[in-house]
Motif scaffolding. Structure first.
Motif, PDB file in Angstrom:
ATOM      1  N   VAL A  69       0.757  -1.249  -0.183  1.00 22.75           N
ATOM      2  CA  VAL A  69       0.088  -0.337   0.049  1.00 22.75           C
ATOM      3  C   VAL A  69       1.149   1.111   0.158  1.00 22.75           C
ATOM      4  O   VAL A  69       1.772   1.511   0.730  1.00 22.75           O
ATOM      5  N   SER A  70       0.185   2.568  -1.076  1.00 26.91           N
ATOM      6  CA  SER A  70       1.394   3.594  -0.751  1.00 26.91           C
ATOM      7  C   SER A  70       1.671   4.130   0.496  1.00 26.91           C
ATOM      8  O   SER A  70       0.123   4.242   1.530  1.00 26.91           O
ATOM      9  N   ASP A  71       2.623   4.964   0.319  1.00 24.22           N
ATOM     10  CA  ASP A  71       2.424   5.759   2.056  1.00 24.22           C
ATOM     11  C   ASP A  71       2.554   7.837   1.720  1.00 24.22           C
ATOM     12  O   ASP A  71       2.365   7.703   2.579  1.00 24.22           O
ATOM     13  N   LYS A  72       1.046   7.277   1.053  1.00 23.48           N
ATOM     14  CA  LYS A  72       0.685   8.574   0.673  1.00 23.48           C
ATOM     15  C   LYS A  72      -0.935   8.135   1.620  1.00 23.48           C
ATOM     16  O   LYS A  72      -1.814   7.093   1.115  1.00 23.48           O
ATOM     17  N   SER A  73      -1.238   9.092   1.686  1.00 24.13           N
ATOM     18  CA  SER A  73      -3.132   9.717   2.401  1.00 24.13           C
ATOM     19  C   SER A  73      -3.964   9.993   1.798  1.00 24.13           C
ATOM     20  O   SER A  73      -3.447  11.079   0.721  1.00 24.13           O
ATOM     21  N   LYS A  74      -4.578   8.841   1.671  1.00 26.68           N
ATOM     22  CA  LYS A  74      -5.707   9.142   0.634  1.00 26.68           C
ATOM     23  C   LYS A  74      -6.885  10.550   0.878  1.00 26.68           C
ATOM     24  O   LYS A  74      -6.954  11.132  -0.039  1.00 26.68           O
ATOM     25  N   VAL A  75      -6.395  10.699   2.066  1.00 26.28           N
ATOM     26  CA  VAL A  75      -7.871  11.789   2.276  1.00 26.28           C
ATOM     27  C   VAL A  75      -6.640  13.310   2.483  1.00 26.28           C
ATOM     28  O   VAL A  75      -7.471  13.713   1.321  1.00 26.28           O
ATOM     29  N   VAL A  76      -5.653  13.333   1.957  1.00 27.29           N
ATOM     30  CA  VAL A  76      -4.644  14.195   1.242  1.00 27.29           C
ATOM     31  C   VAL A  76      -4.669  14.159  -0.285  1.00 27.29           C
ATOM     32  O   VAL A  76      -4.846  15.074  -0.532  1.00 27.29           O
ATOM     33  N   ALA A  77      -5.205  13.048  -0.334  1.00 26.67           N
ATOM     34  CA  ALA A  77      -5.121  13.041  -2.364  1.00 26.67           C
ATOM     35  C   ALA A  77      -6.427  13.065  -2.846  1.00 26.67           C
ATOM     36  O   ALA A  77      -6.352  14.319  -4.088  1.00 26.67           O
ATOM     37  N   ILE A  78      -7.380  13.077  -2.067  1.00 26.90           N
ATOM     38  CA  ILE A  78      -8.944  13.092  -2.086  1.00 26.90           C
ATOM     39  C   ILE A  78      -9.243  15.069  -2.376  1.00 26.90           C
ATOM     40  O   ILE A  78      -9.260  16.010  -3.333  1.00 26.90           O
ATOM     41  N   VAL A  79      -8.401  15.740  -0.725  1.00 20.11           N
ATOM     42  CA  VAL A  79      -8.333  16.767  -0.911  1.00 20.11           C
ATOM     43  C   VAL A  79      -7.821  17.619  -1.638  1.00 20.11           C
ATOM     44  O   VAL A  79      -8.466  19.057  -2.549  1.00 20.11           O
ATOM     45  N   ILE A  80      -6.806  17.093  -2.508  1.00 19.49           N
ATOM     46  CA  ILE A  80      -5.772  18.016  -3.344  1.00 19.49           C
ATOM     47  C   ILE A  80      -6.562  17.795  -4.794  1.00 19.49           C
ATOM     48  O   ILE A  80      -6.516  18.678  -5.698  1.00 19.49           O
ATOM     49  N   TRP A  81      -7.160  16.550  -5.204  1.00 23.60           N
ATOM     50  CA  TRP A  81      -8.283  16.624  -6.135  1.00 23.60           C
ATOM     51  C   TRP A  81      -9.155  16.988  -6.883  1.00 23.60           C
ATOM     52  O   TRP A  81      -9.618  17.920  -7.146  1.00 23.60           O
ATOM     53  N   LEU A  82      -9.604  17.313  -5.088  1.00 27.47           N
ATOM     54  CA  LEU A  82     -10.538  18.859  -5.001  1.00 27.47           C
ATOM     55  C   LEU A  82     -10.492  20.397  -5.689  1.00 27.47           C
ATOM     56  O   LEU A  82     -11.206  20.719  -6.150  1.00 27.47           O
ATOM     57  N   ILE A  83      -9.526  20.273  -5.258  1.00 28.32           N
ATOM     58  CA  ILE A  83      -8.867  21.783  -5.643  1.00 28.32           C
ATOM     59  C   ILE A  83      -8.384  22.426  -7.017  1.00 28.32           C
ATOM     60  O   ILE A  83      -8.311  22.738  -6.818  1.00 28.32           O
TER      61      ILE A  83
END
Length: 136
Positions: A69-83
């Motif tokens: 599993v990636s060490d990246k955060s899913k929540v952070v990726a979704i927030v960046i995706w939205l903005i």
């Protein structure tokens, strides 16, 4: 030993005391070298019978596959995706620099790529630069 002429017992003597016959001399025993195959030099060499070497059967050990599993955060990726998603922000965050540049110059692949990436982020199938899913 018996006399060859009269058959009387001679023992170790070389001349028979009954008939006077002289016994033939024994030949001296020569040292004979025995080769690897157990025969004297000049004799027909027969290789030893050896059973074929068979490797033991080793059963494979089955281990469960550990999902990376990636060490990246899913929540952070979704927030960046939205903005910043239309400009490839989530792609840059995932480490996909080339795809991030494509999104930047095509406005999220004409918004269709942005929408597809949003669905994959929410379902947990969006992957980082190493191919590991961003799920945490």
């Amino acid at each position: 030993m018996k006399c060859e002429n009269c058959g009387a017992e001679m023992g170790e003597a070389t001349v028979c005391k009954f008939c006077g016959h002289t016994a033939p001399q024994k030949e001296a025993v020569q040292n004979v070298t025995i080769n690897y195959y157990g025969t004297a030099p000049g004799a027909e060499a027969v290789p030893p019978l050896v059973a074929p070497v068979v490797a033991p059967v080793v059963q494979p050990i089955y281990q469960p596959v550990v999902q990376q599993v990636s060490d990246k955060s899913k929540v952070v990726a979704i927030v960046i995706w939205l903005i910043f998603g239309l400009f490839g922000g989530h792609q840059f965050y995932a480490g996909k620099m080339k795809m991030g540049l494509v999104y930047f110059f095509t406005v999220g692949l004409f918004s269709i790529g942005w929408l597809v990436d949003g669905i994959s982020l929410f379902t947990g199938t969006f992957k980082d630069q190493h191919g590991y899913p961003i799920k945490n």
